[in-house]
Design a protein around this motif. Structure first.
Motif, PDB file in Angstrom:
ATOM      1  N   THR A  74     -22.060  10.432   6.048  1.00 26.39           N
ATOM      2  CA  THR A  74     -20.917  11.215   6.517  1.00 26.39           C
ATOM      3  C   THR A  74     -19.764  10.269   6.823  1.00 26.39           C
ATOM      4  O   THR A  74     -19.889   9.372   7.671  1.00 26.39           O
ATOM      5  CB  THR A  74     -21.268  12.031   7.775  1.00 26.39           C
TER       6      THR A  74
ATOM      7  N   VAL B 228     -17.926  12.938  -2.829  1.00 26.26           N
ATOM      8  CA  VAL B 228     -18.842  14.087  -2.802  1.00 26.26           C
ATOM      9  C   VAL B 228     -19.867  13.987  -3.928  1.00 26.26           C
ATOM     10  O   VAL B 228     -21.055  14.255  -3.740  1.00 26.26           O
ATOM     11  CB  VAL B 228     -18.051  15.412  -2.874  1.00 26.26           C
TER      12      VAL B 228
ATOM     13  N   ARG C  38     -20.566  13.264   2.630  1.00 26.24           N
ATOM     14  CA  ARG C  38     -19.902  14.382   3.301  1.00 26.24           C
ATOM     15  C   ARG C  38     -18.657  13.830   3.971  1.00 26.24           C
ATOM     16  O   ARG C  38     -18.669  12.707   4.494  1.00 26.24           O
ATOM     17  CB  ARG C  38     -20.838  15.007   4.340  1.00 26.24           C
TER      18      ARG C  38
ATOM     19  N   GLY D 158     -12.602  24.451   0.692  1.00 24.80           N
ATOM     20  CA  GLY D 158     -13.774  25.289   0.920  1.00 24.80           C
ATOM     21  C   GLY D 158     -15.074  24.650   0.483  1.00 24.80           C
ATOM     22  O   GLY D 158     -16.151  25.243   0.663  1.00 24.80           O
ATOM     23  N   ASN D 159     -14.997  23.427  -0.076  1.00 21.41           N
ATOM     24  CA  ASN D 159     -16.226  22.725  -0.448  1.00 21.41           C
ATOM     25  C   ASN D 159     -17.062  22.481   0.816  1.00 21.41           C
ATOM     26  O   ASN D 159     -16.555  22.019   1.835  1.00 21.41           O
ATOM     27  CB  ASN D 159     -15.874  21.386  -1.108  1.00 21.41           C
ATOM     28  N   SER D 160     -18.337  22.798   0.758  1.00 26.65           N
ATOM     29  CA  SER D 160     -19.202  22.720   1.937  1.00 26.65           C
ATOM     30  C   SER D 160     -19.387  21.291   2.458  1.00 26.65           C
ATOM     31  O   SER D 160     -19.815  21.087   3.594  1.00 26.65           O
ATOM     32  CB  SER D 160     -20.565  23.338   1.638  1.00 26.65           C
ATOM     33  N   ASN D 161     -19.054  20.310   1.623  1.00 22.31           N
ATOM     34  CA  ASN D 161     -19.199  18.906   2.030  1.00 22.31           C
ATOM     35  C   ASN D 161     -17.888  18.296   2.541  1.00 22.31           C
ATOM     36  O   ASN D 161     -17.832  17.087   2.788  1.00 22.31           O
ATOM     37  CB  ASN D 161     -19.720  18.069   0.862  1.00 22.31           C
TER      38      ASN D 161
ATOM     39  N   GLU E  52     -14.997  18.871   5.544  1.00 21.94           N
ATOM     40  CA  GLU E  52     -14.542  19.559   6.758  1.00 21.94           C
ATOM     41  C   GLU E  52     -13.135  19.072   7.072  1.00 21.94           C
ATOM     42  O   GLU E  52     -12.921  17.887   7.343  1.00 21.94           O
ATOM     43  CB  GLU E  52     -15.487  19.275   7.924  1.00 21.94           C
TER      44      GLU E  52
END
Length: 346
Positions: free
Chosen positions: A174, A199, A204, A228-231, A233
């Motif tokens: 991350t 990614v 992340r 909107g990519n889940s990885n 924020e």
């Protein structure tokens, strides 16, 4: 007697003063902030319910001759207006930046005990000017350049909300970009450009953009089909920064002193990108001391691109156990607040 905490214009000058104020409050010692009128201090200090006075003052550097004359007249006017907030028994501590100058002058006129805290590895102009009059000059870095006055290494006070942690034995993937309250357009753009590659390699991303740059950064992610990519924020500001420090494995950051000392306290490896236009290149020297302690690597702005950023992140992840972990385990942080208060006889 009260303590006057003077400085501002940026969070780097304000947050060490807030760390000191937290302790003063617990000791029931009266204090007040003397800050700029840029708005950042108003927003932060109002949430904390701390007393503050705003000053109408502008930075002195890079002004024309007429501009500098106007600033001198403005300073004289503010000294006259604000002198009533200072009593002879008060203790005044300057945290640097243009917003500290008026308090320094009034302290000399009133005969107050004067102290200085220098956050950066190159002592700034305002602090250098007043250092010869100060009872003590607290410095953050052992190798601080251009130091004047009676210096004592204190480290840089870090807010109590930043919890000291033990470095991870196994490093995850991350990555967190810390843009600060103002954000960095350069870092935002490079992270957006690097996002797809990171990614795809299993990373992340936590990307803090700065409030003013959030919408434009969001639009850039959208244009690349990454919104909107889940990885990924995307955040404008980190209200609960300790929560995000705990989630992050590798940090990407400018090299202001506040960020450096927070990163050393949470013991995370970082990619430091010093601000090229910082006065006397002090962010580079800040980062250099952190890197020597094993806190990460430096990429200078002239060399920064998406390929270099991804490469350095991968190097940290690959070499973490052998190169970074042993040094992170050895880092010893100072109780900076206690050192400063003792030095001020509080």
């Amino acid at each position: 007697m009260k303590v006057i905490l003077a400085g501002g214009g940026t969070g780097g000058h304000l947050y060490p003063a807030i760390a000191l104020a937290e302790k003063l409050k617990s000791k029931e010692i009266d204090f007040i902030f003397m800050v700029s009128d840029r708005g950042i201090e108003r927003e932060i200090l109002s949430k904390l319910n701390y007393k503050f006075v705003e000053q109408n003052i502008k930075p002195f550097a890079d002004r024309s001759f007429i501009g500098k004359i106007n600033i001198f007249f403005g300073i004289a006017k503010e000294v006259y207006r604000l002198r009533r907030h200072f009593d002879v028994n008060d203790k005044v501590i300057l945290f640097g930046g243009f917003a500290a100058a008026i308090s320094g002058l009034i302290a000399l006129i009133r005969g107050c005990d004067l102290y200085i805290h220098e956050q950066n590895s190159v002592m700034g102009f305002t602090n250098r000017f007043f250092a010869g009059y100060a009872k003590k000059v607290f410095i953050s870095f052992e190798k601080t350049l251009r130091v004047k006055g009676k210096a004592l290494v204190s480290g840089n006070p870090v807010r109590s909300s930043i919890i000291e942690t033990v470095p991870k034995e196994e490093l995850g993937k991350t990555v967190m970009l810390m843009g600060g309250s103002q954000g960095s357009r350069l870092l935002n753009n490079i992270m957006v450009e690097s996002a797809r590659g990171l990614v795809d390699k299993g990373y992340r991303i936590i990307h803090q953009t700065g409030k003013k740059l959030f919408n434009e950064t969001k639009a850039k992610y959208e244009s690349l089909g990454l919104l909107g990519n889940s990885n990924i924020e995307l955040l404008d500001y980190l209200d609960d920064i300790n929560h995000y420090y705990s989630k992050a494995d590798i940090l990407v950051s400018r090299a202001g002193s506040g960020s450096i000392f927070e990163i050393m306290k949470v013991r995370k490896p970082a990619v430091f990108v010093p601000l090229k236009i910082a006065a006397e290149n002090h962010q580079y020297f800040n980062a250099l001391e952190a890197v020597e302690k094993g806190c990460g690597v430096i990429i200078e702005e002239n060399n920064l691109n998406k390929d270099i950023l991804v490469k350095k992140i991968e190097e940290i992840h690959r070499d973490y156990k052998e190169k970074f972990l042993p040094k992170l385990l050895e880092i010893k942080t100072k109780d900076s607040v206690s050192i400063i208060l003792k030095g001020m006889n509080l």
